[in-house]
Design a protein around this motif. Structure first.
Motif, mmCIF file in Angstrom:
data_model
loop_
_atom_site.group_PDB
_atom_site.id
_atom_site.type_symbol
_atom_site.label_atom_id
_atom_site.label_comp_id
_atom_site.label_asym_id
_atom_site.label_seq_id
_atom_site.Cartn_x
_atom_site.Cartn_y
_atom_site.Cartn_z
ATOM 1 N N LEU A 144 0.781 -1.117 -0.074
ATOM 2 C CA LEU A 144 -0.081 -0.084 0.077
ATOM 3 C C LEU A 144 0.909 1.246 -0.111
ATOM 4 C CD1 LEU A 144 -3.099 0.989 1.490
ATOM 5 C CD2 LEU A 144 -1.291 1.968 2.827
ATOM 6 N N THR A 145 0.466 2.187 -0.679
ATOM 7 C CA THR A 145 0.745 3.676 -0.742
ATOM 8 C C THR A 145 0.209 4.664 -1.363
ATOM 9 O OG1 THR A 145 2.994 4.567 -0.850
ATOM 10 C CG2 THR A 145 2.597 3.474 -2.720
ATOM 11 N N GLU A 146 0.614 5.839 -1.237
ATOM 12 C CA GLU A 146 -0.321 6.805 -2.147
ATOM 13 C C GLU A 146 0.443 7.576 -3.229
ATOM 14 O OE1 GLU A 146 0.340 7.135 1.203
ATOM 15 O OE2 GLU A 146 -1.109 5.833 1.846
ATOM 16 N N GLY A 176 3.410 9.382 7.828
ATOM 17 C CA GLY A 176 2.969 9.796 9.198
ATOM 18 C C GLY A 176 1.382 9.165 9.308
ATOM 19 N N TRP A 177 0.614 9.159 8.405
ATOM 20 C CA TRP A 177 -0.564 8.864 8.587
ATOM 21 C C TRP A 177 -0.492 7.198 8.474
ATOM 22 C CZ3 TRP A 177 1.222 11.788 4.679
ATOM 23 C CH2 TRP A 177 1.753 11.120 3.271
ATOM 24 N N HIS A 178 0.551 6.536 8.266
ATOM 25 C CA HIS A 178 0.628 5.193 8.377
ATOM 26 C C HIS A 178 1.077 4.616 9.995
ATOM 27 C CE1 HIS A 178 1.847 4.606 3.582
ATOM 28 N NE2 HIS A 178 0.517 4.831 3.962
ATOM 29 N N ILE A 179 1.697 5.546 10.509
ATOM 30 C CA ILE A 179 2.031 5.146 11.967
ATOM 31 C C ILE A 179 1.492 5.919 13.042
ATOM 32 C CG2 ILE A 179 4.323 4.350 10.983
ATOM 33 C CD1 ILE A 179 5.523 7.069 11.793
ATOM 34 N N ALA A 180 0.435 6.915 12.751
ATOM 35 C CA ALA A 180 -0.247 7.816 13.702
ATOM 36 C C ALA A 180 -0.878 6.762 14.921
ATOM 37 C CB ALA A 180 -1.446 8.496 13.069
#
Length: 171
Positions: free
Chosen positions: A3-5, A88-92
């Protein structure tokens, strides 16, 4: 699963465009000079199956939406291991990971290990680069068209994303 963006922007002042509530609940797009769209995607390298959402921004809220909708598409009693980077939004700390999903973070500065990076390269080269998008709807249409075209070709996804290390880890 990997996954990624990725981001695509309109390069001029935006026209007014709105997402339908069902397409992106509570996630308004940018109101600045540029408008952006991000493809959140997960692919299964061995089978070529794919799931994607086009969202107006990256955030923990967007990632939560993606993970919830992704988990809802999985067969009952199956578990997905999702490989991702350390964005950051993957580890929040307020990231809500469904019980049927495990996130595996790659080491820092190692995009070559993420199978989805080759997916983004393909989408850029084939569908999304060297284009001018006139408004936000055009960006959404281009992203959805590109993603749906690729998702319809599981063999192509396998050829792009099935890295040799994945087979060794799966064994």
């Amino acid at each position: 699963m990997a996954l990624t963006e990725r981001l695509w922007q309109a390069r001029h002042p935006p026209r007014y465009a709105a997402l339908t509530p069902s397409a992106s609940p509570n996630l308004p797009h940018s109101s600045g000079r540029f408008q952006s769209a991000y493809i959140f995607a997960a692919v299964e390298p061995e089978t070529g199956s794919a799931f994607g959402l086009v969202l107006p921004r990256v955030s923990t809220e967007a990632m939560n939406l993606f993970l919830a909708q992704f988990a809802a598409t999985r067969e009952p009693d199956t578990h997905a291991v999702v490989v991702l980077d350390g964005a950051g939004w993957h580890i929040a700390k307020d990231l809500r990971v469904p019980d049927t999903v495990t996130l595996v973070r790659l080491p820092a500065y190692s995009p070559e290990l993420n199978p989805v990076e080759r997916i983004w390269l393909y989408l850029r080269e084939r569908f999304l680069s060297a284009r001018v998008f006139h408004d936000y709807e055009a960006i959404l249409d281009a992203c959805c068209t590109a993603w749906n075209a690729l998702a319809a070709e599981p063999g192509h996804i396998r050829s792009l994303a099935n890295f040799p290390y994945i087979a060794r880890v799966s064994a």
